[in-house]
Design an enzyme around this catalytic site. Structure first.
Site, PDB file in Angstrom:
ATOM      1  N   ASP A  16       0.835  -1.217   0.000  1.00  0.00           N
ATOM      2  CA  ASP A  16       0.000   0.000   0.000  1.00  0.00           C
ATOM      3  C   ASP A  16       0.864   1.259   0.000  1.00  0.00           C
ATOM      4  OD1 ASP A  16      -2.422   1.342  -0.013  1.00  0.00           O
ATOM      5  OD2 ASP A  16      -2.510   1.479   2.170  1.00  0.00           O
ATOM      6  N   ASN A  64     -11.209  -2.725  -4.927  1.00  0.00           N
ATOM      7  CA  ASN A  64     -10.519  -1.686  -5.706  1.00  0.00           C
ATOM      8  C   ASN A  64     -11.266  -1.298  -6.990  1.00  0.00           C
ATOM      9  OD1 ASN A  64      -7.182  -2.775  -4.700  1.00  0.00           O
ATOM     10  ND2 ASN A  64      -8.384  -1.072  -3.908  1.00  0.00           N
TER      11      ASN A  64
HETATM   12  C1  IPE Z   1      -5.363  -2.649   0.013  1.00  0.00           C
HETATM   13  O1  IPE Z   1      -5.089  -1.303  -0.107  1.00  0.00           O
HETATM   14  C2  IPE Z   1      -5.381  -3.307  -1.340  1.00  0.00           C
HETATM   15  C3  IPE Z   1      -4.101  -3.433  -2.020  1.00  0.00           C
HETATM   16  C4  IPE Z   1      -2.946  -3.038  -1.569  1.00  0.00           C
HETATM   17  C5  IPE Z   1      -4.170  -4.095  -3.295  1.00  0.00           C
HETATM   18  P1  IPE Z   1      -6.258  -0.207  -0.211  1.00  0.00           P
HETATM   19  O2  IPE Z   1      -5.568   1.094  -0.395  1.00  0.00           O
HETATM   20  O3  IPE Z   1      -7.234  -0.600  -1.255  1.00  0.00           O
HETATM   21  O4  IPE Z   1      -6.948  -0.330   1.213  1.00  0.00           O
HETATM   22  P2  IPE Z   1      -7.835   0.731   2.004  1.00  0.00           P
HETATM   23  O5  IPE Z   1      -8.879   1.232   1.052  1.00  0.00           O
HETATM   24  O6  IPE Z   1      -6.928   1.833   2.438  1.00  0.00           O
HETATM   25  O7  IPE Z   1      -8.381  -0.039   3.173  1.00  0.00           O
HETATM   26  C1  IPE Z   2      -1.834   0.211  -3.283  1.00  0.00           C
HETATM   27  O1  IPE Z   2      -1.554   1.561  -3.324  1.00  0.00           O
HETATM   28  C2  IPE Z   2      -2.044  -0.368  -4.658  1.00  0.00           C
HETATM   29  C3  IPE Z   2      -3.430  -0.727  -4.965  1.00  0.00           C
HETATM   30  C4  IPE Z   2      -4.419  -0.692  -4.141  1.00  0.00           C
HETATM   31  C5  IPE Z   2      -3.687  -1.167  -6.323  1.00  0.00           C
HETATM   32  P1  IPE Z   2      -2.723   2.636  -3.284  1.00  0.00           P
HETATM   33  O2  IPE Z   2      -3.175   2.896  -4.680  1.00  0.00           O
HETATM   34  O3  IPE Z   2      -3.788   2.209  -2.351  1.00  0.00           O
HETATM   35  O4  IPE Z   2      -1.957   3.896  -2.730  1.00  0.00           O
HETATM   36  P2  IPE Z   2      -2.467   4.921  -1.628  1.00  0.00           P
HETATM   37  O5  IPE Z   2      -2.872   4.104  -0.432  1.00  0.00           O
HETATM   38  O6  IPE Z   2      -3.629   5.657  -2.226  1.00  0.00           O
HETATM   39  O7  IPE Z   2      -1.288   5.789  -1.367  1.00  0.00           O
HETATM   40 MG    MG Z   3      -4.128   2.483  -0.379  1.00  0.00          MG
END
Ligand code: IPE
Ligand code: IPE
Ligand code: MG
Length: 247
Positions: A16, A64
């Site tokens: 993340d 997502n």
């Molecule tokens: C979890 O991260 C999913 C992945 C890293 C693929 P998210 O960014 O989607 O999680 P939340 O929304 O902060 O809980």
């Molecule tokens: C995790 O990084 C990757 C996916 C969920 C695909 P994020 O896209 O959630 O990045 P932040 O949390 O918004 O920084």
């Molecule tokens: Mg994230």
């Protein structure tokens, strides 16, 4: 290279922080996702070098899809780009790739890329990389129950081991160490069933910045933990020596 750590057999990572990493650089979120793939390839090889046998990463969650359409389609295209750019290297480095998640909702092109990644690495044994894509822990429990019911398993035949055989992660042992980067301290519907006794480690580091030093810090934290699985500590005196309840 550290040799003194008690190395976990299976590490699971919620990768993340890609979007925030890009925003800090005044770049679009996709820039962060692209760097995130490079970090993943580096991390797979670093884990293999340290003797970790199984690495499972959360790449795209069932939730997502709620992101803006252009980000979702960027992530789908990134799968195709990542497979064409990195598959050869992973294959020659002995990485076996498994994809876990619901493939029915992804495009034919993404499904074909996953198939190529799995089939071209199927004889590798150095490290198993499971990529959770369109995966959710609750989806996994539900799909396992559905499969068990379709197979005609009776209610009184169903125990933890029987259900586990239908889980998407049945090809690997449960994770020993669960890492989440990006500063949030939550599971976000990753491996719910499988992390019953995993050690949890949260890092403020944004995923594209995750490097050898970050990995070694997580492994050092893991090595210092005492896993008890509900039993008493190793050095606890035998029950006969403890004061009796009510005495
Ligand atoms: C979890 O991260 C999913 C992945 C890293 C693929 P998210 O960014 O989607 O999680 P939340 O929304 O902060 O809980
Ligand atoms: C995790 O990084 C990757 C996916 C969920 C695909 P994020 O896209 O959630 O990045 P932040 O949390 O918004 O920084
Ligand atoms: Mg994230």
């Amino acid at each position: 290279m550290p040799t003194s750590y008690l190395i976990p057999c299976h590490v699971a990572i919620v990768m993340d922080g890609n979007g925030r990493w890009a925003r800090k650089r005044f770049m679009p979120r996709f820039f962060g996702h692209k760097h995130g793939v490079e970090t993943l390839v580096r991390t797979v090889l670093a884990c293999a070098d340290r003797g970790i046998q199984y690495l499972t990463v959360f790449a795209f969650s069932s939730e997502n899809w709620r992101r803006p359409q252009d980000e979702v389609s960027g992530l789908m295209n990134l799968v195709l780009m990542a497979v064409s750019k990195y598959l050869g290297r992973l294959e020659t480095q002995g990485v076996r790739i498994h994809i876990v998640g619901d493939r029915s909702q992804v495009s034919q092109r993404v499904r074909e890329a996953w198939h190529e990644a799995e089939s071209s690495t199927q004889h590798n044994t150095r490290i198993h990389l499971s990529v959770a894509f369109n995966y959710g822990g609750r989806w996994d429990v539900v799909q396992a129950c559905q499969q068990a019911m379709r197979a005609g398993i009776e209610a009184d035949q169903l125990d933890e081991a029987a259900l586990n055989r239908y889980m998407a992660m049945s090809h690997v042992p449960d994770p020993d160490l669960f890492i989440r980067t990006g500063g949030e301290e939550r599971v976000s519907n990753f491996l719910l069933w499988q992390i019953a006794y995993s050690e949890l480690y949260f890092s403020d580091c944004l995923w594209p910045e995750f490097d050898d030093a970050q990995l070694d810090a997580a492994l050092a934290a893991y090595a210092s933990r005492e896993r008890r699985y509900g039993a008493l500590k190793q050095e606890e005196p035998p029950a006969a020596l403890l004061p009796q309840v009510g005495s």
